[in-house]
Design a protein around this motif. Structure first.
Motif, mmCIF file in Angstrom:
data_model
loop_
_atom_site.group_PDB
_atom_site.id
_atom_site.type_symbol
_atom_site.label_atom_id
_atom_site.label_comp_id
_atom_site.label_asym_id
_atom_site.label_seq_id
_atom_site.Cartn_x
_atom_site.Cartn_y
_atom_site.Cartn_z
ATOM 1 N N PRO A 1 51.382 52.241 -92.477
ATOM 2 C CA PRO A 1 52.540 51.820 -91.687
ATOM 3 C C PRO A 1 53.846 52.256 -92.344
ATOM 4 C CG PRO A 1 51.710 49.961 -92.957
ATOM 5 C CD PRO A 1 50.764 51.105 -93.212
ATOM 6 N N ASP A 2 54.905 52.248 -91.562
ATOM 7 C CA ASP A 2 56.228 52.581 -92.075
ATOM 8 C C ASP A 2 57.251 51.685 -91.376
ATOM 9 O OD1 ASP A 2 58.218 53.864 -93.490
ATOM 10 O OD2 ASP A 2 58.504 55.376 -91.924
ATOM 11 N N PRO A 3 57.935 50.822 -92.079
ATOM 12 C CA PRO A 3 57.860 50.633 -93.526
ATOM 13 C C PRO A 3 56.636 49.803 -93.934
ATOM 14 C CG PRO A 3 59.404 49.074 -92.585
ATOM 15 C CD PRO A 3 58.927 49.940 -91.448
ATOM 16 N N ILE A 4 56.302 49.887 -95.203
ATOM 17 C CA ILE A 4 55.321 48.992 -95.796
ATOM 18 C C ILE A 4 56.112 47.817 -96.356
ATOM 19 C CG2 ILE A 4 53.625 48.717 -97.636
ATOM 20 C CD1 ILE A 4 53.111 51.763 -97.419
ATOM 21 N N GLU B 1 58.936 54.201 -96.257
ATOM 22 C CA GLU B 1 59.769 53.185 -96.878
ATOM 23 C C GLU B 1 58.891 52.024 -97.338
ATOM 24 O OE1 GLU B 1 64.034 50.962 -95.971
ATOM 25 O OE2 GLU B 1 62.862 51.785 -94.323
ATOM 26 N N LEU B 2 59.205 51.532 -98.518
ATOM 27 C CA LEU B 2 58.510 50.374 -99.073
ATOM 28 C C LEU B 2 59.546 49.285 -99.304
ATOM 29 C CD1 LEU B 2 56.082 48.948 -100.509
ATOM 30 C CD2 LEU B 2 56.790 50.146 -102.582
ATOM 31 N N ILE B 3 59.351 48.152 -98.632
ATOM 32 C CA ILE B 3 60.319 47.064 -98.747
ATOM 33 C C ILE B 3 59.656 45.870 -99.423
ATOM 34 C CG2 ILE B 3 61.846 45.503 -97.480
ATOM 35 C CD1 ILE B 3 61.968 47.607 -95.250
ATOM 36 N N VAL B 4 60.229 45.471 -100.539
ATOM 37 C CA VAL B 4 59.768 44.273 -101.235
ATOM 38 C C VAL B 4 60.782 43.173 -100.919
ATOM 39 C CG1 VAL B 4 59.142 43.266 -103.458
ATOM 40 C CG2 VAL B 4 58.812 45.729 -103.064
ATOM 41 N N GLN B 5 60.333 42.128 -100.224
ATOM 42 C CA GLN B 5 61.280 41.123 -99.739
ATOM 43 C C GLN B 5 61.278 39.864 -100.596
ATOM 44 O OE1 GLN B 5 59.585 41.058 -95.830
ATOM 45 N NE2 GLN B 5 61.441 41.965 -94.933
ATOM 46 N N ALA C 1 47.155 46.876 -98.957
ATOM 47 C CA ALA C 1 47.854 47.755 -98.021
ATOM 48 C C ALA C 1 46.947 48.940 -97.712
ATOM 49 C CB ALA C 1 49.166 48.235 -98.625
ATOM 50 N N TYR C 2 46.640 49.118 -96.433
ATOM 51 C CA TYR C 2 45.848 50.264 -96.002
ATOM 52 C C TYR C 2 46.798 51.278 -95.419
ATOM 53 C CZ TYR C 2 42.026 47.146 -96.849
ATOM 54 O OH TYR C 2 41.158 46.292 -97.468
ATOM 55 N N VAL C 3 46.906 52.400 -96.094
ATOM 56 C CA VAL C 3 47.935 53.378 -95.765
ATOM 57 C C VAL C 3 47.282 54.713 -95.417
ATOM 58 C CG1 VAL C 3 49.983 54.592 -96.620
ATOM 59 C CG2 VAL C 3 49.522 52.239 -97.365
ATOM 60 N N ILE C 4 47.768 55.309 -94.347
ATOM 61 C CA ILE C 4 47.316 56.652 -93.993
ATOM 62 C C ILE C 4 48.460 57.626 -94.226
ATOM 63 C CG2 ILE C 4 46.550 58.170 -92.130
ATOM 64 C CD1 ILE C 4 45.058 55.867 -90.935
ATOM 65 N N ALA C 5 48.176 58.651 -95.001
ATOM 66 C CA ALA C 5 49.111 59.747 -95.202
ATOM 67 C C ALA C 5 48.615 60.894 -94.336
ATOM 68 C CB ALA C 5 49.146 60.157 -96.670
ATOM 69 N N GLN C 6 49.460 61.312 -93.417
ATOM 70 C CA GLN C 6 49.028 62.320 -92.436
ATOM 71 C C GLN C 6 50.220 63.202 -92.122
ATOM 72 O OE1 GLN C 6 47.506 60.490 -88.884
ATOM 73 N NE2 GLN C 6 46.657 62.402 -88.106
ATOM 74 N N THR C 7 50.006 64.477 -91.909
ATOM 75 C CA THR C 7 51.133 65.382 -91.654
ATOM 76 C C THR C 7 52.004 64.825 -90.523
ATOM 77 O OG1 THR C 7 49.714 66.636 -90.214
ATOM 78 C CG2 THR C 7 50.026 67.512 -92.420
ATOM 79 N N TRP C 8 53.220 64.427 -90.719
ATOM 80 C CA TRP C 8 53.940 64.320 -91.983
ATOM 81 C C TRP C 8 54.576 62.948 -92.058
ATOM 82 C CZ3 TRP C 8 54.175 69.156 -89.372
ATOM 83 C CH2 TRP C 8 53.518 70.206 -90.058
ATOM 84 N N THR C 9 53.717 61.947 -91.996
ATOM 85 C CA THR C 9 54.193 60.561 -92.037
ATOM 86 C C THR C 9 53.282 59.707 -92.917
ATOM 87 O OG1 THR C 9 52.839 59.925 -90.145
ATOM 88 C CG2 THR C 9 55.099 60.614 -89.665
ATOM 89 N N PHE C 10 53.800 58.541 -93.250
ATOM 90 C CA PHE C 10 52.978 57.489 -93.834
ATOM 91 C C PHE C 10 52.920 56.341 -92.837
ATOM 92 C CE2 PHE C 10 54.873 59.649 -97.487
ATOM 93 C CZ PHE C 10 53.751 59.912 -98.251
#
Ligand code: CUA
Length: 152
Positions: free
Chosen positions: A77-80, A148-152, A66-75
């Motif tokens: 992708p969303d959801p992951i 949000e992190l969704i484990v399906q 998972a390549y995630v960017i934390a940036q003011t003020w979101t993550f």
């Protein structure tokens, strides 16, 4: 002499500390791995192969990155979204200021420093939905910085 004893004692303490930290991560099923090679200049994130498009990518049977960017003020992708029964390695970076990447109820908790990539591997056994929060103060929108992190 006492000086030597002191030196040995502090070495033992340091080794003990490292062992505790290592045992702690392994014992809880989360492995933290340092990664110098994916250091990235904040200005280059948009053009970067890994972070140009924040995403979850399958890299093997039951293995994901998972390549995630934390940036003011979101993550992003969303959801992951990841499948249950998978091992996911998160790579998290920031183009602006220091953020946190934490998932309450799990051990996922990393500091995200601009120009560096936080890396952590997690195994998800059960389906579930989790919140992702930023736990480093990052300005006016800090307390609303959620994902949000969704484990399906
Ligand atoms: Cu991002 Cu606090």
């Amino acid at each position: 002499t006492y000086e030597k004893l002191w030196l040995v004692a502090s070495m033992v303490l340091i080794v003990g500390f490292i062992a505790t930290v290592t045992y702690g991560s392994v014992g809880l099923g989360i492995t933290m791995i340092g990664d110098d090679e994916s250091t990235i200049a904040p200005d280059d994130i948009g053009d970067d192969d890994q972070f140009g498009e924040p995403r979850v990518e399958q890299v093997g049977e039951d293995e994901y990155e998972a390549y995630v960017i934390a940036q003011t003020w979101t993550f992003q992708p969303d959801p992951i979204e990841v499948p249950a029964g998978s091992k996911v390695t998160f790579y998290v970076t920031s183009p602006d200021v220091v953020h946190g990447f934490a998932v309450p109820g799990t051990n996922i908790n990393a500091m995200v420093i601009p120009g560096e990539t936080a890396q952590l591997s997690v195994e998800f056994d059960e389906p579930g939905e989790y919140g992702i929060i930023c736990n480093e103060y990052c300005g006016a929108g800090h307390h609303d910085m959620e994902g949000e992190l969704i484990v399906q």
